[in-house]
Design a protein around this motif. Structure first.
Motif, short mmCIF file in Angstrom:
data_model
loop_
_atom_site.label_atom_id
_atom_site.label_comp_id
_atom_site.label_asym_id
_atom_site.label_seq_id
_atom_site.Cartn_x
_atom_site.Cartn_y
_atom_site.Cartn_z
N ALA A 21 -0.40 20.04 13.13
CA ALA A 21 -0.65 21.49 13.16
C ALA A 21 -2.00 21.80 13.80
CB ALA A 21 -0.58 22.08 11.75
N PHE A 22 -3.03 20.99 13.47
CA PHE A 22 -4.34 21.19 14.08
C PHE A 22 -4.24 21.06 15.59
CE2 PHE A 22 -7.95 19.03 16.05
CZ PHE A 22 -8.95 19.97 15.88
N LEU A 23 -3.63 19.97 16.06
CA LEU A 23 -3.53 19.74 17.50
C LEU A 23 -2.73 20.84 18.20
CD1 LEU A 23 -2.95 15.88 17.46
CD2 LEU A 23 -5.03 17.09 18.20
N GLN A 24 -1.60 21.21 17.61
CA GLN A 24 -0.76 22.23 18.24
C GLN A 24 -1.43 23.60 18.28
OE1 GLN A 24 2.86 21.72 15.95
NE2 GLN A 24 3.71 20.34 17.48
N ALA A 25 -2.36 23.84 17.38
CA ALA A 25 -3.09 25.11 17.37
C ALA A 25 -4.24 25.12 18.37
CB ALA A 25 -3.63 25.39 15.96
N CYS A 26 -4.61 23.98 18.89
CA CYS A 26 -5.70 23.90 19.86
C CYS A 26 -5.21 24.37 21.23
CB CYS A 26 -6.22 22.47 19.98
SG CYS A 26 -7.09 21.88 18.54
N PRO A 27 -5.91 25.33 21.83
CA PRO A 27 -5.52 25.77 23.17
C PRO A 27 -5.54 24.60 24.16
CG PRO A 27 -7.15 27.25 22.23
CD PRO A 27 -7.06 26.06 21.32
N GLY A 28 -4.50 24.51 24.95
CA GLY A 28 -4.45 23.49 25.99
C GLY A 28 -3.83 22.17 25.58
N PHE A 29 -3.47 22.01 24.30
CA PHE A 29 -2.87 20.75 23.87
C PHE A 29 -1.50 20.58 24.51
CE2 PHE A 29 -0.04 18.52 20.84
CZ PHE A 29 -0.66 17.28 20.86
N ILE A 30 -1.24 19.38 25.04
CA ILE A 30 0.05 19.07 25.65
C ILE A 30 0.83 18.09 24.80
CG2 ILE A 30 1.21 18.01 27.63
CD1 ILE A 30 -1.12 19.06 29.36
N ASP A 52 -12.06 21.08 29.61
CA ASP A 52 -12.72 22.01 28.69
C ASP A 52 -11.95 22.16 27.39
OD1 ASP A 52 -14.91 22.51 30.32
OD2 ASP A 52 -14.05 24.33 31.19
N ALA A 53 -10.61 22.24 27.48
CA ALA A 53 -9.79 22.35 26.28
C ALA A 53 -9.95 21.10 25.41
CB ALA A 53 -8.32 22.55 26.65
N LYS A 101 1.70 16.77 35.79
CA LYS A 101 0.46 16.04 35.62
C LYS A 101 -0.39 16.76 34.60
CE LYS A 101 -0.06 13.87 40.10
NZ LYS A 101 -0.92 13.71 41.26
N ALA A 102 -1.18 16.03 33.87
CA ALA A 102 -2.07 16.63 32.89
C ALA A 102 -3.31 15.76 32.77
CB ALA A 102 -1.37 16.74 31.55
N LEU A 103 -4.24 16.18 31.97
CA LEU A 103 -5.48 15.45 31.80
C LEU A 103 -5.43 14.60 30.53
CD1 LEU A 103 -8.08 18.21 32.61
CD2 LEU A 103 -7.32 16.36 34.08
N LEU A 104 -5.88 13.39 30.65
CA LEU A 104 -6.07 12.54 29.48
C LEU A 104 -7.40 12.94 28.88
CD1 LEU A 104 -5.60 10.10 27.67
CD2 LEU A 104 -6.68 8.71 29.44
N ALA A 105 -7.40 13.24 27.61
CA ALA A 105 -8.62 13.73 27.01
C ALA A 105 -9.27 12.76 26.05
CB ALA A 105 -8.35 15.04 26.28
N ARG A 106 -8.49 12.05 25.28
CA ARG A 106 -9.10 11.15 24.30
C ARG A 106 -8.23 9.92 24.16
NH1 ARG A 106 -8.48 10.42 18.57
NH2 ARG A 106 -10.33 9.46 17.77
#
Length: 108
Positions: A21-30, A52-53, A101-106
């Protein structure tokens, strides 16, 4: 990353599920993918629309109650957190269009 001594895999996966739920509520989460090797080493792969997200979510990561539970089951000395920009990707294309395509963030 590795689990803390005494933490079972089901307990870890339960804690990880609790962060959805935390991740899905974060703007930009894929998406998120958790993978484990034969030696008990885990990779927590998160994709975001923008860097940035990803960074904004990371700032809130340690204060959300579900994330506190998740972090409590992980051996803190085994975590390597990184923010990276995806340079290449290959996926089986979904019907009707190319893979995105998307960004790898962590990657921990």
């Amino acid at each position: 990353m590795k689990l803390r001594t005494g933490v079972s895999e089901p307990a870890f996966l339960w804690a990880a599920e609790g962060t959805t739920a935390f991740l899905q509520a974060c703007p930009g989460f894929i998406r998120r993918r958790l993978a484990k090797d034969a030696y008990g080493q885990w990779v927590d792969y998160l994709e975001w629309e923008t860097m940035d997200a990803a960074r904004q979510a990371a700032e809130r990561f340690h204060s959300d109650p579900a994330m506190v539970v998740f972090n409590a089951v992980i051996d803190p000395g085994s975590v390597i957190g990184r923010h990276m920009t995806l340079q290449a990707s290959a996926e089986r294309a979904a019907a009707g269009g190319p893979a995105s395509k998307a960004l790898l963030a962590r990657c921990a």
